[in-house]
Design a protein around this motif. Structure first.
Motif, PDB file in Angstrom:
ATOM      1  N   TRP A   5       0.800  -1.169  -0.090  1.00  0.00           N
ATOM      2  CA  TRP A   5      -0.013  -0.177   0.043  1.00  0.00           C
ATOM      3  C   TRP A   5       0.885   1.105   0.084  1.00  0.00           C
ATOM      4  N   THR A 164     -22.421  11.966  -6.327  1.00  0.00           N
ATOM      5  CA  THR A 164     -21.258  11.349  -7.065  1.00  0.00           C
ATOM      6  C   THR A 164     -21.529  10.680  -8.249  1.00  0.00           C
ATOM      7  N   VAL A 175     -15.530  11.979  -7.446  1.00  0.00           N
ATOM      8  CA  VAL A 175     -15.256  10.651  -7.989  1.00  0.00           C
ATOM      9  C   VAL A 175     -14.646  10.738  -9.463  1.00  0.00           C
ATOM     10  N   PHE A 179     -10.744   9.362 -10.499  1.00  0.00           N
ATOM     11  CA  PHE A 179     -10.421   8.326 -11.415  1.00  0.00           C
ATOM     12  C   PHE A 179      -9.303   9.130 -12.047  1.00  0.00           C
ATOM     13  N   PRO A 188      -5.379   3.004  -7.722  1.00  0.00           N
ATOM     14  CA  PRO A 188      -6.865   3.080  -7.673  1.00  0.00           C
ATOM     15  C   PRO A 188      -7.345   2.676  -6.218  1.00  0.00           C
ATOM     16  N   ILE A 189      -6.781   1.599  -5.683  1.00  0.00           N
ATOM     17  CA  ILE A 189      -7.511   1.351  -4.281  1.00  0.00           C
ATOM     18  C   ILE A 189      -7.109   2.493  -3.204  1.00  0.00           C
ATOM     19  N   PHE A 192      -9.122   5.578  -3.821  1.00  0.00           N
ATOM     20  CA  PHE A 192     -10.791   5.439  -3.563  1.00  0.00           C
ATOM     21  C   PHE A 192     -10.994   5.329  -2.067  1.00  0.00           C
ATOM     22  N   VAL A 195     -10.828   8.488  -0.825  1.00  0.00           N
ATOM     23  CA  VAL A 195     -12.076   9.347  -1.288  1.00  0.00           C
ATOM     24  C   VAL A 195     -13.248   8.947  -0.341  1.00  0.00           C
ATOM     25  N   GLY A 196     -13.212   7.373   0.084  1.00  0.00           N
ATOM     26  CA  GLY A 196     -14.271   6.933   0.743  1.00  0.00           C
ATOM     27  C   GLY A 196     -14.205   7.692   2.199  1.00  0.00           C
ATOM     28  N   CYS A 199     -15.713  11.319   2.153  1.00  0.00           N
ATOM     29  CA  CYS A 199     -17.078  11.065   2.131  1.00  0.00           C
ATOM     30  C   CYS A 199     -17.498  10.687   3.313  1.00  0.00           C
ATOM     31  N   PHE A 200     -16.962   9.821   4.113  1.00  0.00           N
ATOM     32  CA  PHE A 200     -17.440   9.251   5.352  1.00  0.00           C
ATOM     33  C   PHE A 200     -17.461  10.601   6.365  1.00  0.00           C
TER      34      PHE A 200
ATOM     35  N   ASN B  66     -22.466   5.646   5.380  1.00  0.00           N
ATOM     36  CA  ASN B  66     -21.956   6.905   5.031  1.00  0.00           C
ATOM     37  C   ASN B  66     -20.950   7.170   3.728  1.00  0.00           C
ATOM     38  N   THR B  67     -21.019   6.191   2.839  1.00  0.00           N
ATOM     39  CA  THR B  67     -20.092   6.484   1.858  1.00  0.00           C
ATOM     40  C   THR B  67     -20.965   6.356   0.609  1.00  0.00           C
ATOM     41  N   VAL B  71     -18.706   4.828  -4.985  1.00  0.00           N
ATOM     42  CA  VAL B  71     -17.429   4.740  -4.511  1.00  0.00           C
ATOM     43  C   VAL B  71     -17.165   3.305  -3.888  1.00  0.00           C
TER      44      VAL B  71
END
Lengths: 222, 227
Positions: A5, A164, A175, A179, A188-189, A192, A195-196, A199-200, B66-67, B71
């Motif tokens: 990672w 989104t 989103v 990309f 990508p992982i 995102f 991004v998750g 958003c959370f 909450n997401t 995504v």
């Protein structure tokens, strides 16, 4: 070989992602601004069973409530310009699609809020000789609004999640920007995942505000 | 000159649309089955006496709710091959992500349903010598399930809407099929209008059915104990 990672490289692009996030919020705000007035009017028309208008409101609400956000977005972006012969930019097209759908949810929220006011309040207002719109304005809506505001925040959560989808028609929201970043750095992982998390944090906070308001207003009503 | 509508090409391409609809139905059915199963486990976790189980349930539900679903879908699309070594597949990513998505929302339905069963039922079952598992299995869940059915109906509708997300990773469901047709035939107006109407024609009756069921359940037990 386990996957290595690497979040550090994504964090360098954090400003790009946050800019996308700002676009997401702008789009959400515009959609809500469109949805709120339509929703309030439709909700009142339906709840008050206003002659001739109420059936239209029912069809409108039920159509948008059961329609699919992504299909509406595609329709507004690809099909609507053909119909009205005006080119819409992505922001406007998505705002119309999400705004109209959210207005149907908003209408249901207003209707449920008004329905929840006890019949005694309606009767008391009538007994005082108040005409229809005064009853709504001074007795029913202020009380209903208190019950509606927490749910309004939950609607906002849903709207933000729906925006989104705007990336599908190339509006540069979070989103879409993700990309671009992901292709640039081949991560990508990690992208995102970040991004998750963004958003959370945002949506969880909105949800908690809804919960807090619900408790606060519940105290007032006792 | 007004726009001339022409739906004829869609009738000729009917088999394509039906294939797309079949893929939508397949994704919907698989995600609903797995989602309801995951939801049951997580809903019981959320109502469990153990703080650890409750914690696991809460983290899962809050993370998913909450997401944005999109995504999650994209995340699984890239993460599944890297984390499991399986080949990247739009179908697998859609099925896994929509199952977990439905699981989180239905966990809340199970939790609320279990919470709606009054304490006396638990106590009576315990007085009869039932353990926690048997109280849940034979006394609480059967009563709670009836009350949950309308909510599950609404969940099924939301899931049907969410299956369109799979079009973004090129899974050949209804919307993706429509996109290809619209580009191919240069008739976006007719194609997208038809798709909109197909979804409404399927989902609106189901939605009315749910409202009726809700009223019926409310009439039968009102969510409150009967003497």
């Amino acid at each position: 070989m386990p996957y290595e990672w690497n979040f550090a490289i994504v964090l360098k692009y954090l400003p790009n992602l946050l800019e996308g996030g700002a676009h997401t919020i702008a789009l959400s705000a515009a959609s809500i601004a469109l949805a709120t007035p339509i929703g309030i009017v439709m909700g009142i028309i339906r709840q008050q069973r206003i002659p001739y208008l109420a059936p239209i409101a029912v069809v409108y609400i039920d159509f948008f409530r059961t329609s699919v956000a992504l299909v509406l977005i595609c329709w507004c972006y690809y099909a609507l310009p053909v119909l009205i012969r005006v080119n819409l930019d992505t922001f406007t097209a998505v705002m119309i699609a999400i705004g109209l759908q959210a207005s149907a949810y908003m209408a249901e929220l207003v209707r449920a809020g008004m329905q929840s006011i006890s019949p005694g309040q309606w009767e008391a207002a009538r007994a005082l000789g108040m005409p229809g719109h005064t009853r709504l304005r001074y007795i029913i809506l202020p009380q209903a609004a208190r019950r509606m505001i927490p749910l309004f925040f939950l609607l906002m959560v849903e709207v933000v999640k729906t925006t989104t989808l705007a990336g599908v028609v190339t509006y540069p929201e979070i989103v879409y920007d993700a990309f671009r970043v992901a292709t640039e750095i081949y991560r990508p992982i990690e992208t995102f995942t970040i991004v998750g998390l963004i958003c959370f944090v945002f949506l969880f906070t909105l949800g908690r505000i809804a919960l807090y308001l619900e408790r606060r207003f519940a105290v007032v009503e006792r | 000159m007004p726009y001339v509508w022409d739906f004829n090409f869609l009738l000729q391409l009917g088999p394509l649309l039906l294939a797309g609809l079949a893929n939508t139905a397949k994704l919907w059915a698989v995600a609903l089955a797995f989602g309801l199963a995951i939801g049951l486990v997580m809903g019981i976790f959320r109502s469990a006496p153990s703080a650890i189980l409750r914690g696991i349930g809460t983290v899962y539900v809050e993370a998913i709710r909450n997401t944005p679903g999109l995504v999650q879908l994209i995340w699984f699309f890239y993460a599944i091959p890297i984390l499991t070594g399986l080949q990247s597949s739009a179908w697998l990513a859609s099925a896994v992500s929509l199952s977990l998505y439905t699981g989180a929302y239905s966990a809340e339905i199970y939790r609320a349903g279990i919470a709606s069963v009054e304490a006396g039922q638990w106590e009576a079952a315990r007085a009869l010598g039932f353990g926690y598992r048997d109280q849940m299995r034979y006394v609480v869940l059967p009563q709670a399930l009836m009350r949950m059915i309308p909510a599950f109906g609404n969940r099924a509708i939301e899931l049907a809407k969410a299956t369109t997300l799979a079009s973004t990773i090129a899974f050949g469901e209804l919307l993706y099929t429509a996109k290809t047709i619209a580009e191919d035939q240069l008739r976006p107006l007719e194609t997208y209008t038809a798709i909109t109407l197909i979804f409404t024609a399927v989902l609106l009756p189901v939605s009315y059915l749910c409202v009726r069921l809700e009223r019926r359940v409310a009439r039968n037990n009102g969510g409150a104990p009967r003497d």
